[in-house]
Design a protein around this motif. Structure first.
Motif, PDB file in Angstrom:
ATOM      1  N   VAL A 297       0.891  -1.139   0.045  1.00 19.37           N
ATOM      2  CA  VAL A 297      -0.100   0.058   0.127  1.00 19.37           C
ATOM      3  C   VAL A 297       0.763   1.173  -0.143  1.00 19.37           C
ATOM      4  O   VAL A 297       0.685   2.194  -0.879  1.00 19.37           O
ATOM      5  CB  VAL A 297      -0.856   0.026   1.189  1.00 19.37           C
ATOM      6  CG1 VAL A 297      -1.811   1.253   1.357  1.00 19.37           C
ATOM      7  CG2 VAL A 297      -1.779  -1.263   1.190  1.00 19.37           C
ATOM      8  N   ALA A 298       1.989   1.298   0.930  1.00 22.69           N
ATOM      9  CA  ALA A 298       2.859   2.461   0.895  1.00 22.69           C
ATOM     10  C   ALA A 298       3.699   2.625  -0.433  1.00 22.69           C
ATOM     11  O   ALA A 298       3.875   3.676  -1.114  1.00 22.69           O
ATOM     12  CB  ALA A 298       3.937   2.361   2.179  1.00 22.69           C
ATOM     13  N   ALA A 299       4.037   1.369  -1.081  1.00 22.68           N
ATOM     14  CA  ALA A 299       4.644   1.515  -2.217  1.00 22.68           C
ATOM     15  C   ALA A 299       3.756   2.213  -3.292  1.00 22.68           C
ATOM     16  O   ALA A 299       4.256   2.828  -4.075  1.00 22.68           O
ATOM     17  CB  ALA A 299       5.074   0.048  -2.491  1.00 22.68           C
ATOM     18  N   ARG A 300       2.499   1.597  -3.344  1.00 28.61           N
ATOM     19  CA  ARG A 300       1.698   2.238  -4.421  1.00 28.61           C
ATOM     20  C   ARG A 300       1.386   3.607  -4.233  1.00 28.61           C
ATOM     21  O   ARG A 300       1.437   4.457  -5.013  1.00 28.61           O
ATOM     22  CB  ARG A 300       0.287   1.318  -4.508  1.00 28.61           C
ATOM     23  CG  ARG A 300       0.482   0.077  -5.059  1.00 28.61           C
ATOM     24  CD  ARG A 300      -0.695  -0.870  -4.646  1.00 28.61           C
ATOM     25  NE  ARG A 300      -0.507  -2.270  -5.098  1.00 28.61           N
ATOM     26  CZ  ARG A 300      -1.343  -3.428  -4.781  1.00 28.61           C
ATOM     27  NH1 ARG A 300      -2.286  -3.103  -3.822  1.00 28.61           N
ATOM     28  NH2 ARG A 300      -1.212  -4.380  -5.210  1.00 28.61           N
ATOM     29  N   LYS A 301       1.311   4.143  -3.079  1.00 24.58           N
ATOM     30  CA  LYS A 301       1.111   5.387  -2.500  1.00 24.58           C
ATOM     31  C   LYS A 301       2.308   6.293  -3.096  1.00 24.58           C
ATOM     32  O   LYS A 301       2.100   7.287  -3.557  1.00 24.58           O
ATOM     33  CB  LYS A 301       0.819   5.557  -1.083  1.00 24.58           C
ATOM     34  CG  LYS A 301       0.499   6.988  -0.556  1.00 24.58           C
ATOM     35  CD  LYS A 301       0.109   7.106   0.717  1.00 24.58           C
ATOM     36  CE  LYS A 301      -0.046   8.548   1.382  1.00 24.58           C
ATOM     37  NZ  LYS A 301      -0.433   8.589   2.743  1.00 24.58           N
ATOM     38  N   ILE A 302       3.482   5.772  -2.906  1.00 29.20           N
ATOM     39  CA  ILE A 302       4.685   6.524  -3.078  1.00 29.20           C
ATOM     40  C   ILE A 302       4.882   6.767  -4.792  1.00 29.20           C
ATOM     41  O   ILE A 302       4.979   7.760  -5.110  1.00 29.20           O
ATOM     42  CB  ILE A 302       5.922   5.938  -2.683  1.00 29.20           C
ATOM     43  CG1 ILE A 302       5.913   6.041  -1.154  1.00 29.20           C
ATOM     44  CG2 ILE A 302       7.240   6.448  -3.242  1.00 29.20           C
ATOM     45  CD1 ILE A 302       7.195   5.237  -0.349  1.00 29.20           C
ATOM     46  N   ILE A 303       4.590   5.775  -5.539  1.00 27.10           N
ATOM     47  CA  ILE A 303       4.673   5.593  -6.942  1.00 27.10           C
ATOM     48  C   ILE A 303       3.772   6.545  -7.498  1.00 27.10           C
ATOM     49  O   ILE A 303       3.762   7.142  -8.659  1.00 27.10           O
ATOM     50  CB  ILE A 303       4.631   4.271  -7.454  1.00 27.10           C
ATOM     51  CG1 ILE A 303       5.505   4.218  -8.792  1.00 27.10           C
ATOM     52  CG2 ILE A 303       3.390   3.497  -7.622  1.00 27.10           C
ATOM     53  CD1 ILE A 303       6.786   4.526  -8.570  1.00 27.10           C
ATOM     54  N   LYS A 304       2.413   6.511  -6.837  1.00 27.27           N
ATOM     55  CA  LYS A 304       1.536   7.502  -7.416  1.00 27.27           C
ATOM     56  C   LYS A 304       2.006   8.902  -7.139  1.00 27.27           C
ATOM     57  O   LYS A 304       1.612   9.644  -8.015  1.00 27.27           O
ATOM     58  CB  LYS A 304       0.045   7.344  -6.652  1.00 27.27           C
ATOM     59  CG  LYS A 304      -0.930   8.050  -7.034  1.00 27.27           C
ATOM     60  CD  LYS A 304      -2.216   7.929  -6.178  1.00 27.27           C
ATOM     61  CE  LYS A 304      -3.453   8.669  -6.694  1.00 27.27           C
ATOM     62  NZ  LYS A 304      -4.674   8.389  -5.759  1.00 27.27           N
TER      63      LYS A 304
END
Length: 922
Positions: A297-304
């Motif tokens: 979840v944190a990874a997707r948030k960062i890449i967004k």
């Protein structure tokens, strides 16, 4: 009459004077040793010494300090005036010193500089190591310095925590108050019998079986709740009951160190993206870190956030699509297209997300609307077409949009019929005149048409000639357009055509380009090197084409013809080899080796009449050739035509009257059992060639086989007088004496032989063998030591020395032997035998292979290998040794030669000789 001479004994017995010290006049002083009784006495005083010196007439020592003026005198010349002459003398001395120093100054300074440079190269200063980094810091701006992120603690050292104290709760104090107390009264729960109540009677017994059953019930209940539909809510769960326990095994438990590293890296990347939010690799790295930590979840948030901050970077969008599921990735790439519509990678990634072929086609065609000049998109679109017609239509459109793409033109030509393909290639040649691939494709197309079974041989030859013309025209056109490919590049293209099944195009490329960029005097060596390198890479067609072109330029070079024949023998057919040799003897009729190769190949093929015919033609071209006469004799003798062979030898002795022909005549008669005829032939031959040692050897051996030792000794003696430099003759003479029981005479002959032929390893080896056979082990060892001093690099002697060593020291001795003989094959074979004795089977097999590869002409090494495989190998291993030995066709080494020259083994093959030698080796 009394003598006036003083009595020396009386003088010596007289007591010494008072205060006498021996050697006082020479500066000695008295001393006493530990053996003396009483305390040591002091030396004489100054007055006593002065009195003794005055008595001897010596002058007392003068103290130099008594003449010194303590005020102003400190040396010999103190107080003297420094005049002009003294100054001039000092200047002269200084000039002399400077001249002497200047002679070696340049050399000394150069040596010091070289030493300093070497030292700096090995251990440079720290400032030199970072000099380039310091220069790079000059371009860093003030803004970049201010935006450098703060780093965390990377020392991996635990920081000291501040020690804090807390007030101990009252409960802890009260609980510990009675820890150390003890009661002096019995527990009221004691039984009347005086014993304590057992835990079982009190009901406090722990039942481990019930605990395990309860645990199993709880786990099964949880799994039942997770499987299927929940009993409480009636909704389906997302837990797979079959893979639940397996998934527990796949959970990665991170250690404290890894967690600490992740935290520090997270701080670093957080600082990086905050200080430089437009840096896309920072966002990608931060997302990958969270993915590695298991926080998707944190990874997707960062890449967004990265996509929002870097919307023009395709890598961020592609990484975002990777981190999401398929449906979300489609949405992400749809947004990416709006920002980066010209990115080929994003369109291809979007196409990969589609599982339906029609959807993929729709995405790629939409991509071609945005990027019509992308070769990669056109190729992917064409690959999706299952129909050749649709693919052809797409490629026709593609070459219109991208006329300079050679790949698309060639792909379109491959899909067209031969006639239309020619038109396509002509258009491609006009559109891309600098492409050599198009010309090569045209040549391959013509070769493919020529190989059609419907074509007649004449048509096929005409179209194959067109291949050569097409490639030649292509090379000319490319030169006009300043496209200069090197020879190596053209040869690589030729090898590529050969590997793809176009040998005639390969040959045409070689013909058109192999003579480029070569000086005339270097052409032959260069072409031979090209052929050998191509053969080593397995490109036989290219090597054959290079040699064929070289033979056209140099048709009279017999070495070239022989090289081409060897190539055909190794990789070609019998017909191709016969064709090469037939052409070779036409162009080089005086080359005896080519005639002999041609005759031998026909003989090995079983065509004896054809071999005879070749030799007859060779006689016409070379009437006095010794080799051809002997080859004809061998051919007839091997096929049982002994009378014809004898007649050929008679004619050969008349036409080509050489010493070797006379020797072969005597050997032939000996092999046929005609010993008297052989001796008559040898007598005649010795009158003609008295310096030919082999005639004496054969004559002596024949007499020895007949039991006539005296005549054999006479033959060898005559040979030693005429040919004293022939070691083999000395060896045979010594063996004759040894066989007659006269080891002393054999030893004397070999000693004389070593004087005549110094530093001959074979004579030394024979001498050592005589000592060993006569039972003198100590003499043999001494002889071996002498031999190694005279022949320190002899492989034969080192082999004997190595095997004579004790088993424990053989390996150490092997290293010295290999180093001093430079990997002599005899020593390598002996090392293999040592490993064999130590049961190192695989290593021994490798060393036997090394020995045969070093010198395959030594038959004894092949026999030792076969003997080894008989004991430790399988039948496959033994057959490999036999096959390699037959291919090598060895002729030398002691035991092998003694077996091959034995009359009883005349008609035997190499395979049979190998078996016999392996049986004889000990």
């Amino acid at each position: 009459m009394a003598s006036n001479k003083p009595n020396k004994l009386a003088f010596l017995s007289m007591p010494a004077p008072a205060s006498y010290v021996a050697g006082l006049g020479r500066g000695a002083s008295g001393f006493t040793t530990r053996s003396d009784i009483g305390p040591a006495r002091e030396g004489p005083s100054a007055e006593v010494v002065a009195e003794a010196q005055a008595r001897r007439g010596e002058e007392p020592d003068v103290d130099p300090a008594q003449f010194q003026d303590p005020d102003n005198e400190y040396g010999l010349f103190a107080g003297t005036t420094y005049e002009q002459d003294d100054e001039e003398a000092d200047k002269i001395y200084e000039q002399v010193d400077e001249a002497m120093d200047s002679r070696r100054r340049a050399r000394r300074e150069a040596a010091e500089r070289a030493q300093m440079q070497k030292l700096r190269a090995e251990r440079p200063k720290i400032q030199q190591q970072f000099a380039d980094l310091k220069r790079g810091l000059s371009v860093v701006t003030d803004e970049e310095w201010e935006n450098l992120p703060e780093v965390g603690n990377l020392t991996r050292k635990k920081r000291k925590r501040e020690e804090r104290s807390f007030v101990v709760p009252d409960s802890v104090i009260v609980g510990d108050r009675g820890k150390n107390e003890y009661d002096n009264a019995l527990d009221p729960r004691q039984q009347q019998a005086g014993g304590f109540e057992t835990p079982a009677d009190s009901g406090a017994l722990t039942n481990l079986v019930e605990i395990g059953q309860a645990r199993d019930k709880i786990l099964s209940l949880k799994l039942d709740q997770m499987s299927g539909i929940s009993s409480t809510s009636g909704t389906a769960t997302s837990v797979d009951p079959k893979g639940y326990l397996t998934s527990l095994d796949s959970v990665i438990i991170k250690s404290d160190a890894e967690i600490g590293d992740i935290k520090r890296a997270r701080m670093l990347f957080d600082s990086l993206v905050k200080s430089n939010p437009k840096h896309s690799p920072g966002w990608i790295a931060a997302a990958c870190l969270e993915e590695h930590a298991g926080k998707m979840v944190a990874a997707r948030k960062i890449i967004k956030q990265g996509c929002e901050m870097c919307p023009k970077n395709e890598d961020v969008w592609i990484e975002a699509a990777r981190l999401h599921n398929n449906e979300d990735a489609k949405v992400i790439l749809a947004n990416a297209v709006q920002h980066v519509g010209q990115s080929v990678n994003i369109w291809l990634k979007a196409g990969d997300l589609e599982h339906d072929v029609k959807a993929k086609k729709r995405v790629l065609r939409k991509a071609l609307e945005h990027i019509p000049n992308s070769v990669r998109l056109w190729k992917e679109t064409v690959n999706l077409e299952s129909s050749a017609v649709d693919a052809r239509i797409l490629l026709s459109r593609a070459v219109e949009v991208i006329p300079h793409s050679v790949e698309l033109w060639l792909a379109l030509a491959r899909l067209e019929t031969p006639d239309k393909a020619k038109a396509v290639l002509n258009k491609a040649r006009k559109s891309v005149p600098t492409s050599h691939e198009i010309w090569i494709a045209a040549g391959r197309l013509l070769e493919q048409e020529a190989s059609s079974p419907s074509k007649t041989p004449e048509q096929r030859n005409k179209e194959l000639d067109l291949v050569d013309k097409t490639i030649e025209a292509g090379v000319r056109e490319l030169r006009k357009h300043q496209v200069m490919l090197t020879r190596e590049q053209w040869l690589k293209e030729a090898e590529k055509c050969e590997s793809e099944g176009s040998p005639r195009t390969c040959e045409a490329i070689v013909k058109a380009t192999v003579a480029m960029e070569i000086e005339e005097e270097d052409r032959l060596d260069t072409w031979v090197g090209d052929a050998e390198s191509a053969e080593a890479r397995g490109m036989v067609g290219t090597a054959r084409a290079v040699l064929a072109y070289a033979l056209k330029v140099y048709p009279d070079r017999r070495s070239l013809w022989r090289r081409a024949a060897e190539l055909e023998k190794a990789h070609g057919t019998t017909e191709s080899l016969d064709a090469i040799l037939s052409r070779a003897v036409v162009h080089c009729p005086q080359a005896e080796v080519l005639w002999l190769m041609s005759a031998k190949e026909k003989w090995l093929a079983g065509d004896v009449p054809a071999a005879r015919q070749v030799l007859e033609q060779a006689f016409v071209a070379n009437p006095e050739s010794e080799q051809i006469w002997l080859a004809a004799v061998k051919l007839e003798a091997e096929n049982g035509e002994f009378a014809v062979a004898r007649q050929l030898l008679v004619r050969a002795r008349t036409v080509a009257d050489t010493e070797r022909i006379w020797m072969k005549s005597a050997v032939f008669e000996r092999q046929q059992g005609q010993l008297s005829a052989a001796l008559e032939t040898l007598e005649t031959a010795l009158k003609k060639f008295p310096k030919f040692a082999k005639l004496y050897m054969i004559q002596g051996q024949i007499h020895q086989s007949m039991g006539n030792i005296a005549l054999a000794r006479a033959s060898f003696g005559a040979g030693l007088k005429s040919c004293p430099k022939e070691p083999s003759l000395w060896t045979l003479a010594s063996r004759l004496e040894e066989a007659d029981g006269k080891s002393i005479r054999a030893r004397a002959l070999l000693e004389k032989a070593r004087l005549v032929n110094p530093a001959n390893e074979h004579l030394w080896a024979e001498s050592i063998g005589v000592e060993e056979r006569s039972g003198g082990a100590a003499q043999a060892k001494a002889m071996l030591s002498r031999a190694l001093q005279e022949c320190p690099a002899s492989g034969v002697l080192w082999s004997m020395a190595l095997w004579a060593e004790p088993r424990a020291s053989r390996k150490t001795k092997s290293v010295d032997a290999l180093r001093k003989t430079k990997d002599n094959p005899f020593v390598v074979c002996t090392v293999a035998r040592v490993l064999w004795a130590d049961r190192a089977v695989e290593r021994a097999r490798d060393w036997f292979g090394r020995a045969t590869a070093t010198d395959p002409d030594l038959g004894d090494i092949w026999a030792w290998w076969l003997k080894f495989e008989r004991q430790h190998g399988t039948e496959e291993h033994r057959e490999v040794v036999r096959t390699k030995c037959i291919a090598a066709d060895p002729h030398h080494s002691p035991v092998w030669q003694s077996v091959t020259k034995d009359v009883a083994n005349v008609a035997k093959s190499t395979r049979e000789i190998l078996e016999i030698v392996a049986d004889r080796l000990q």
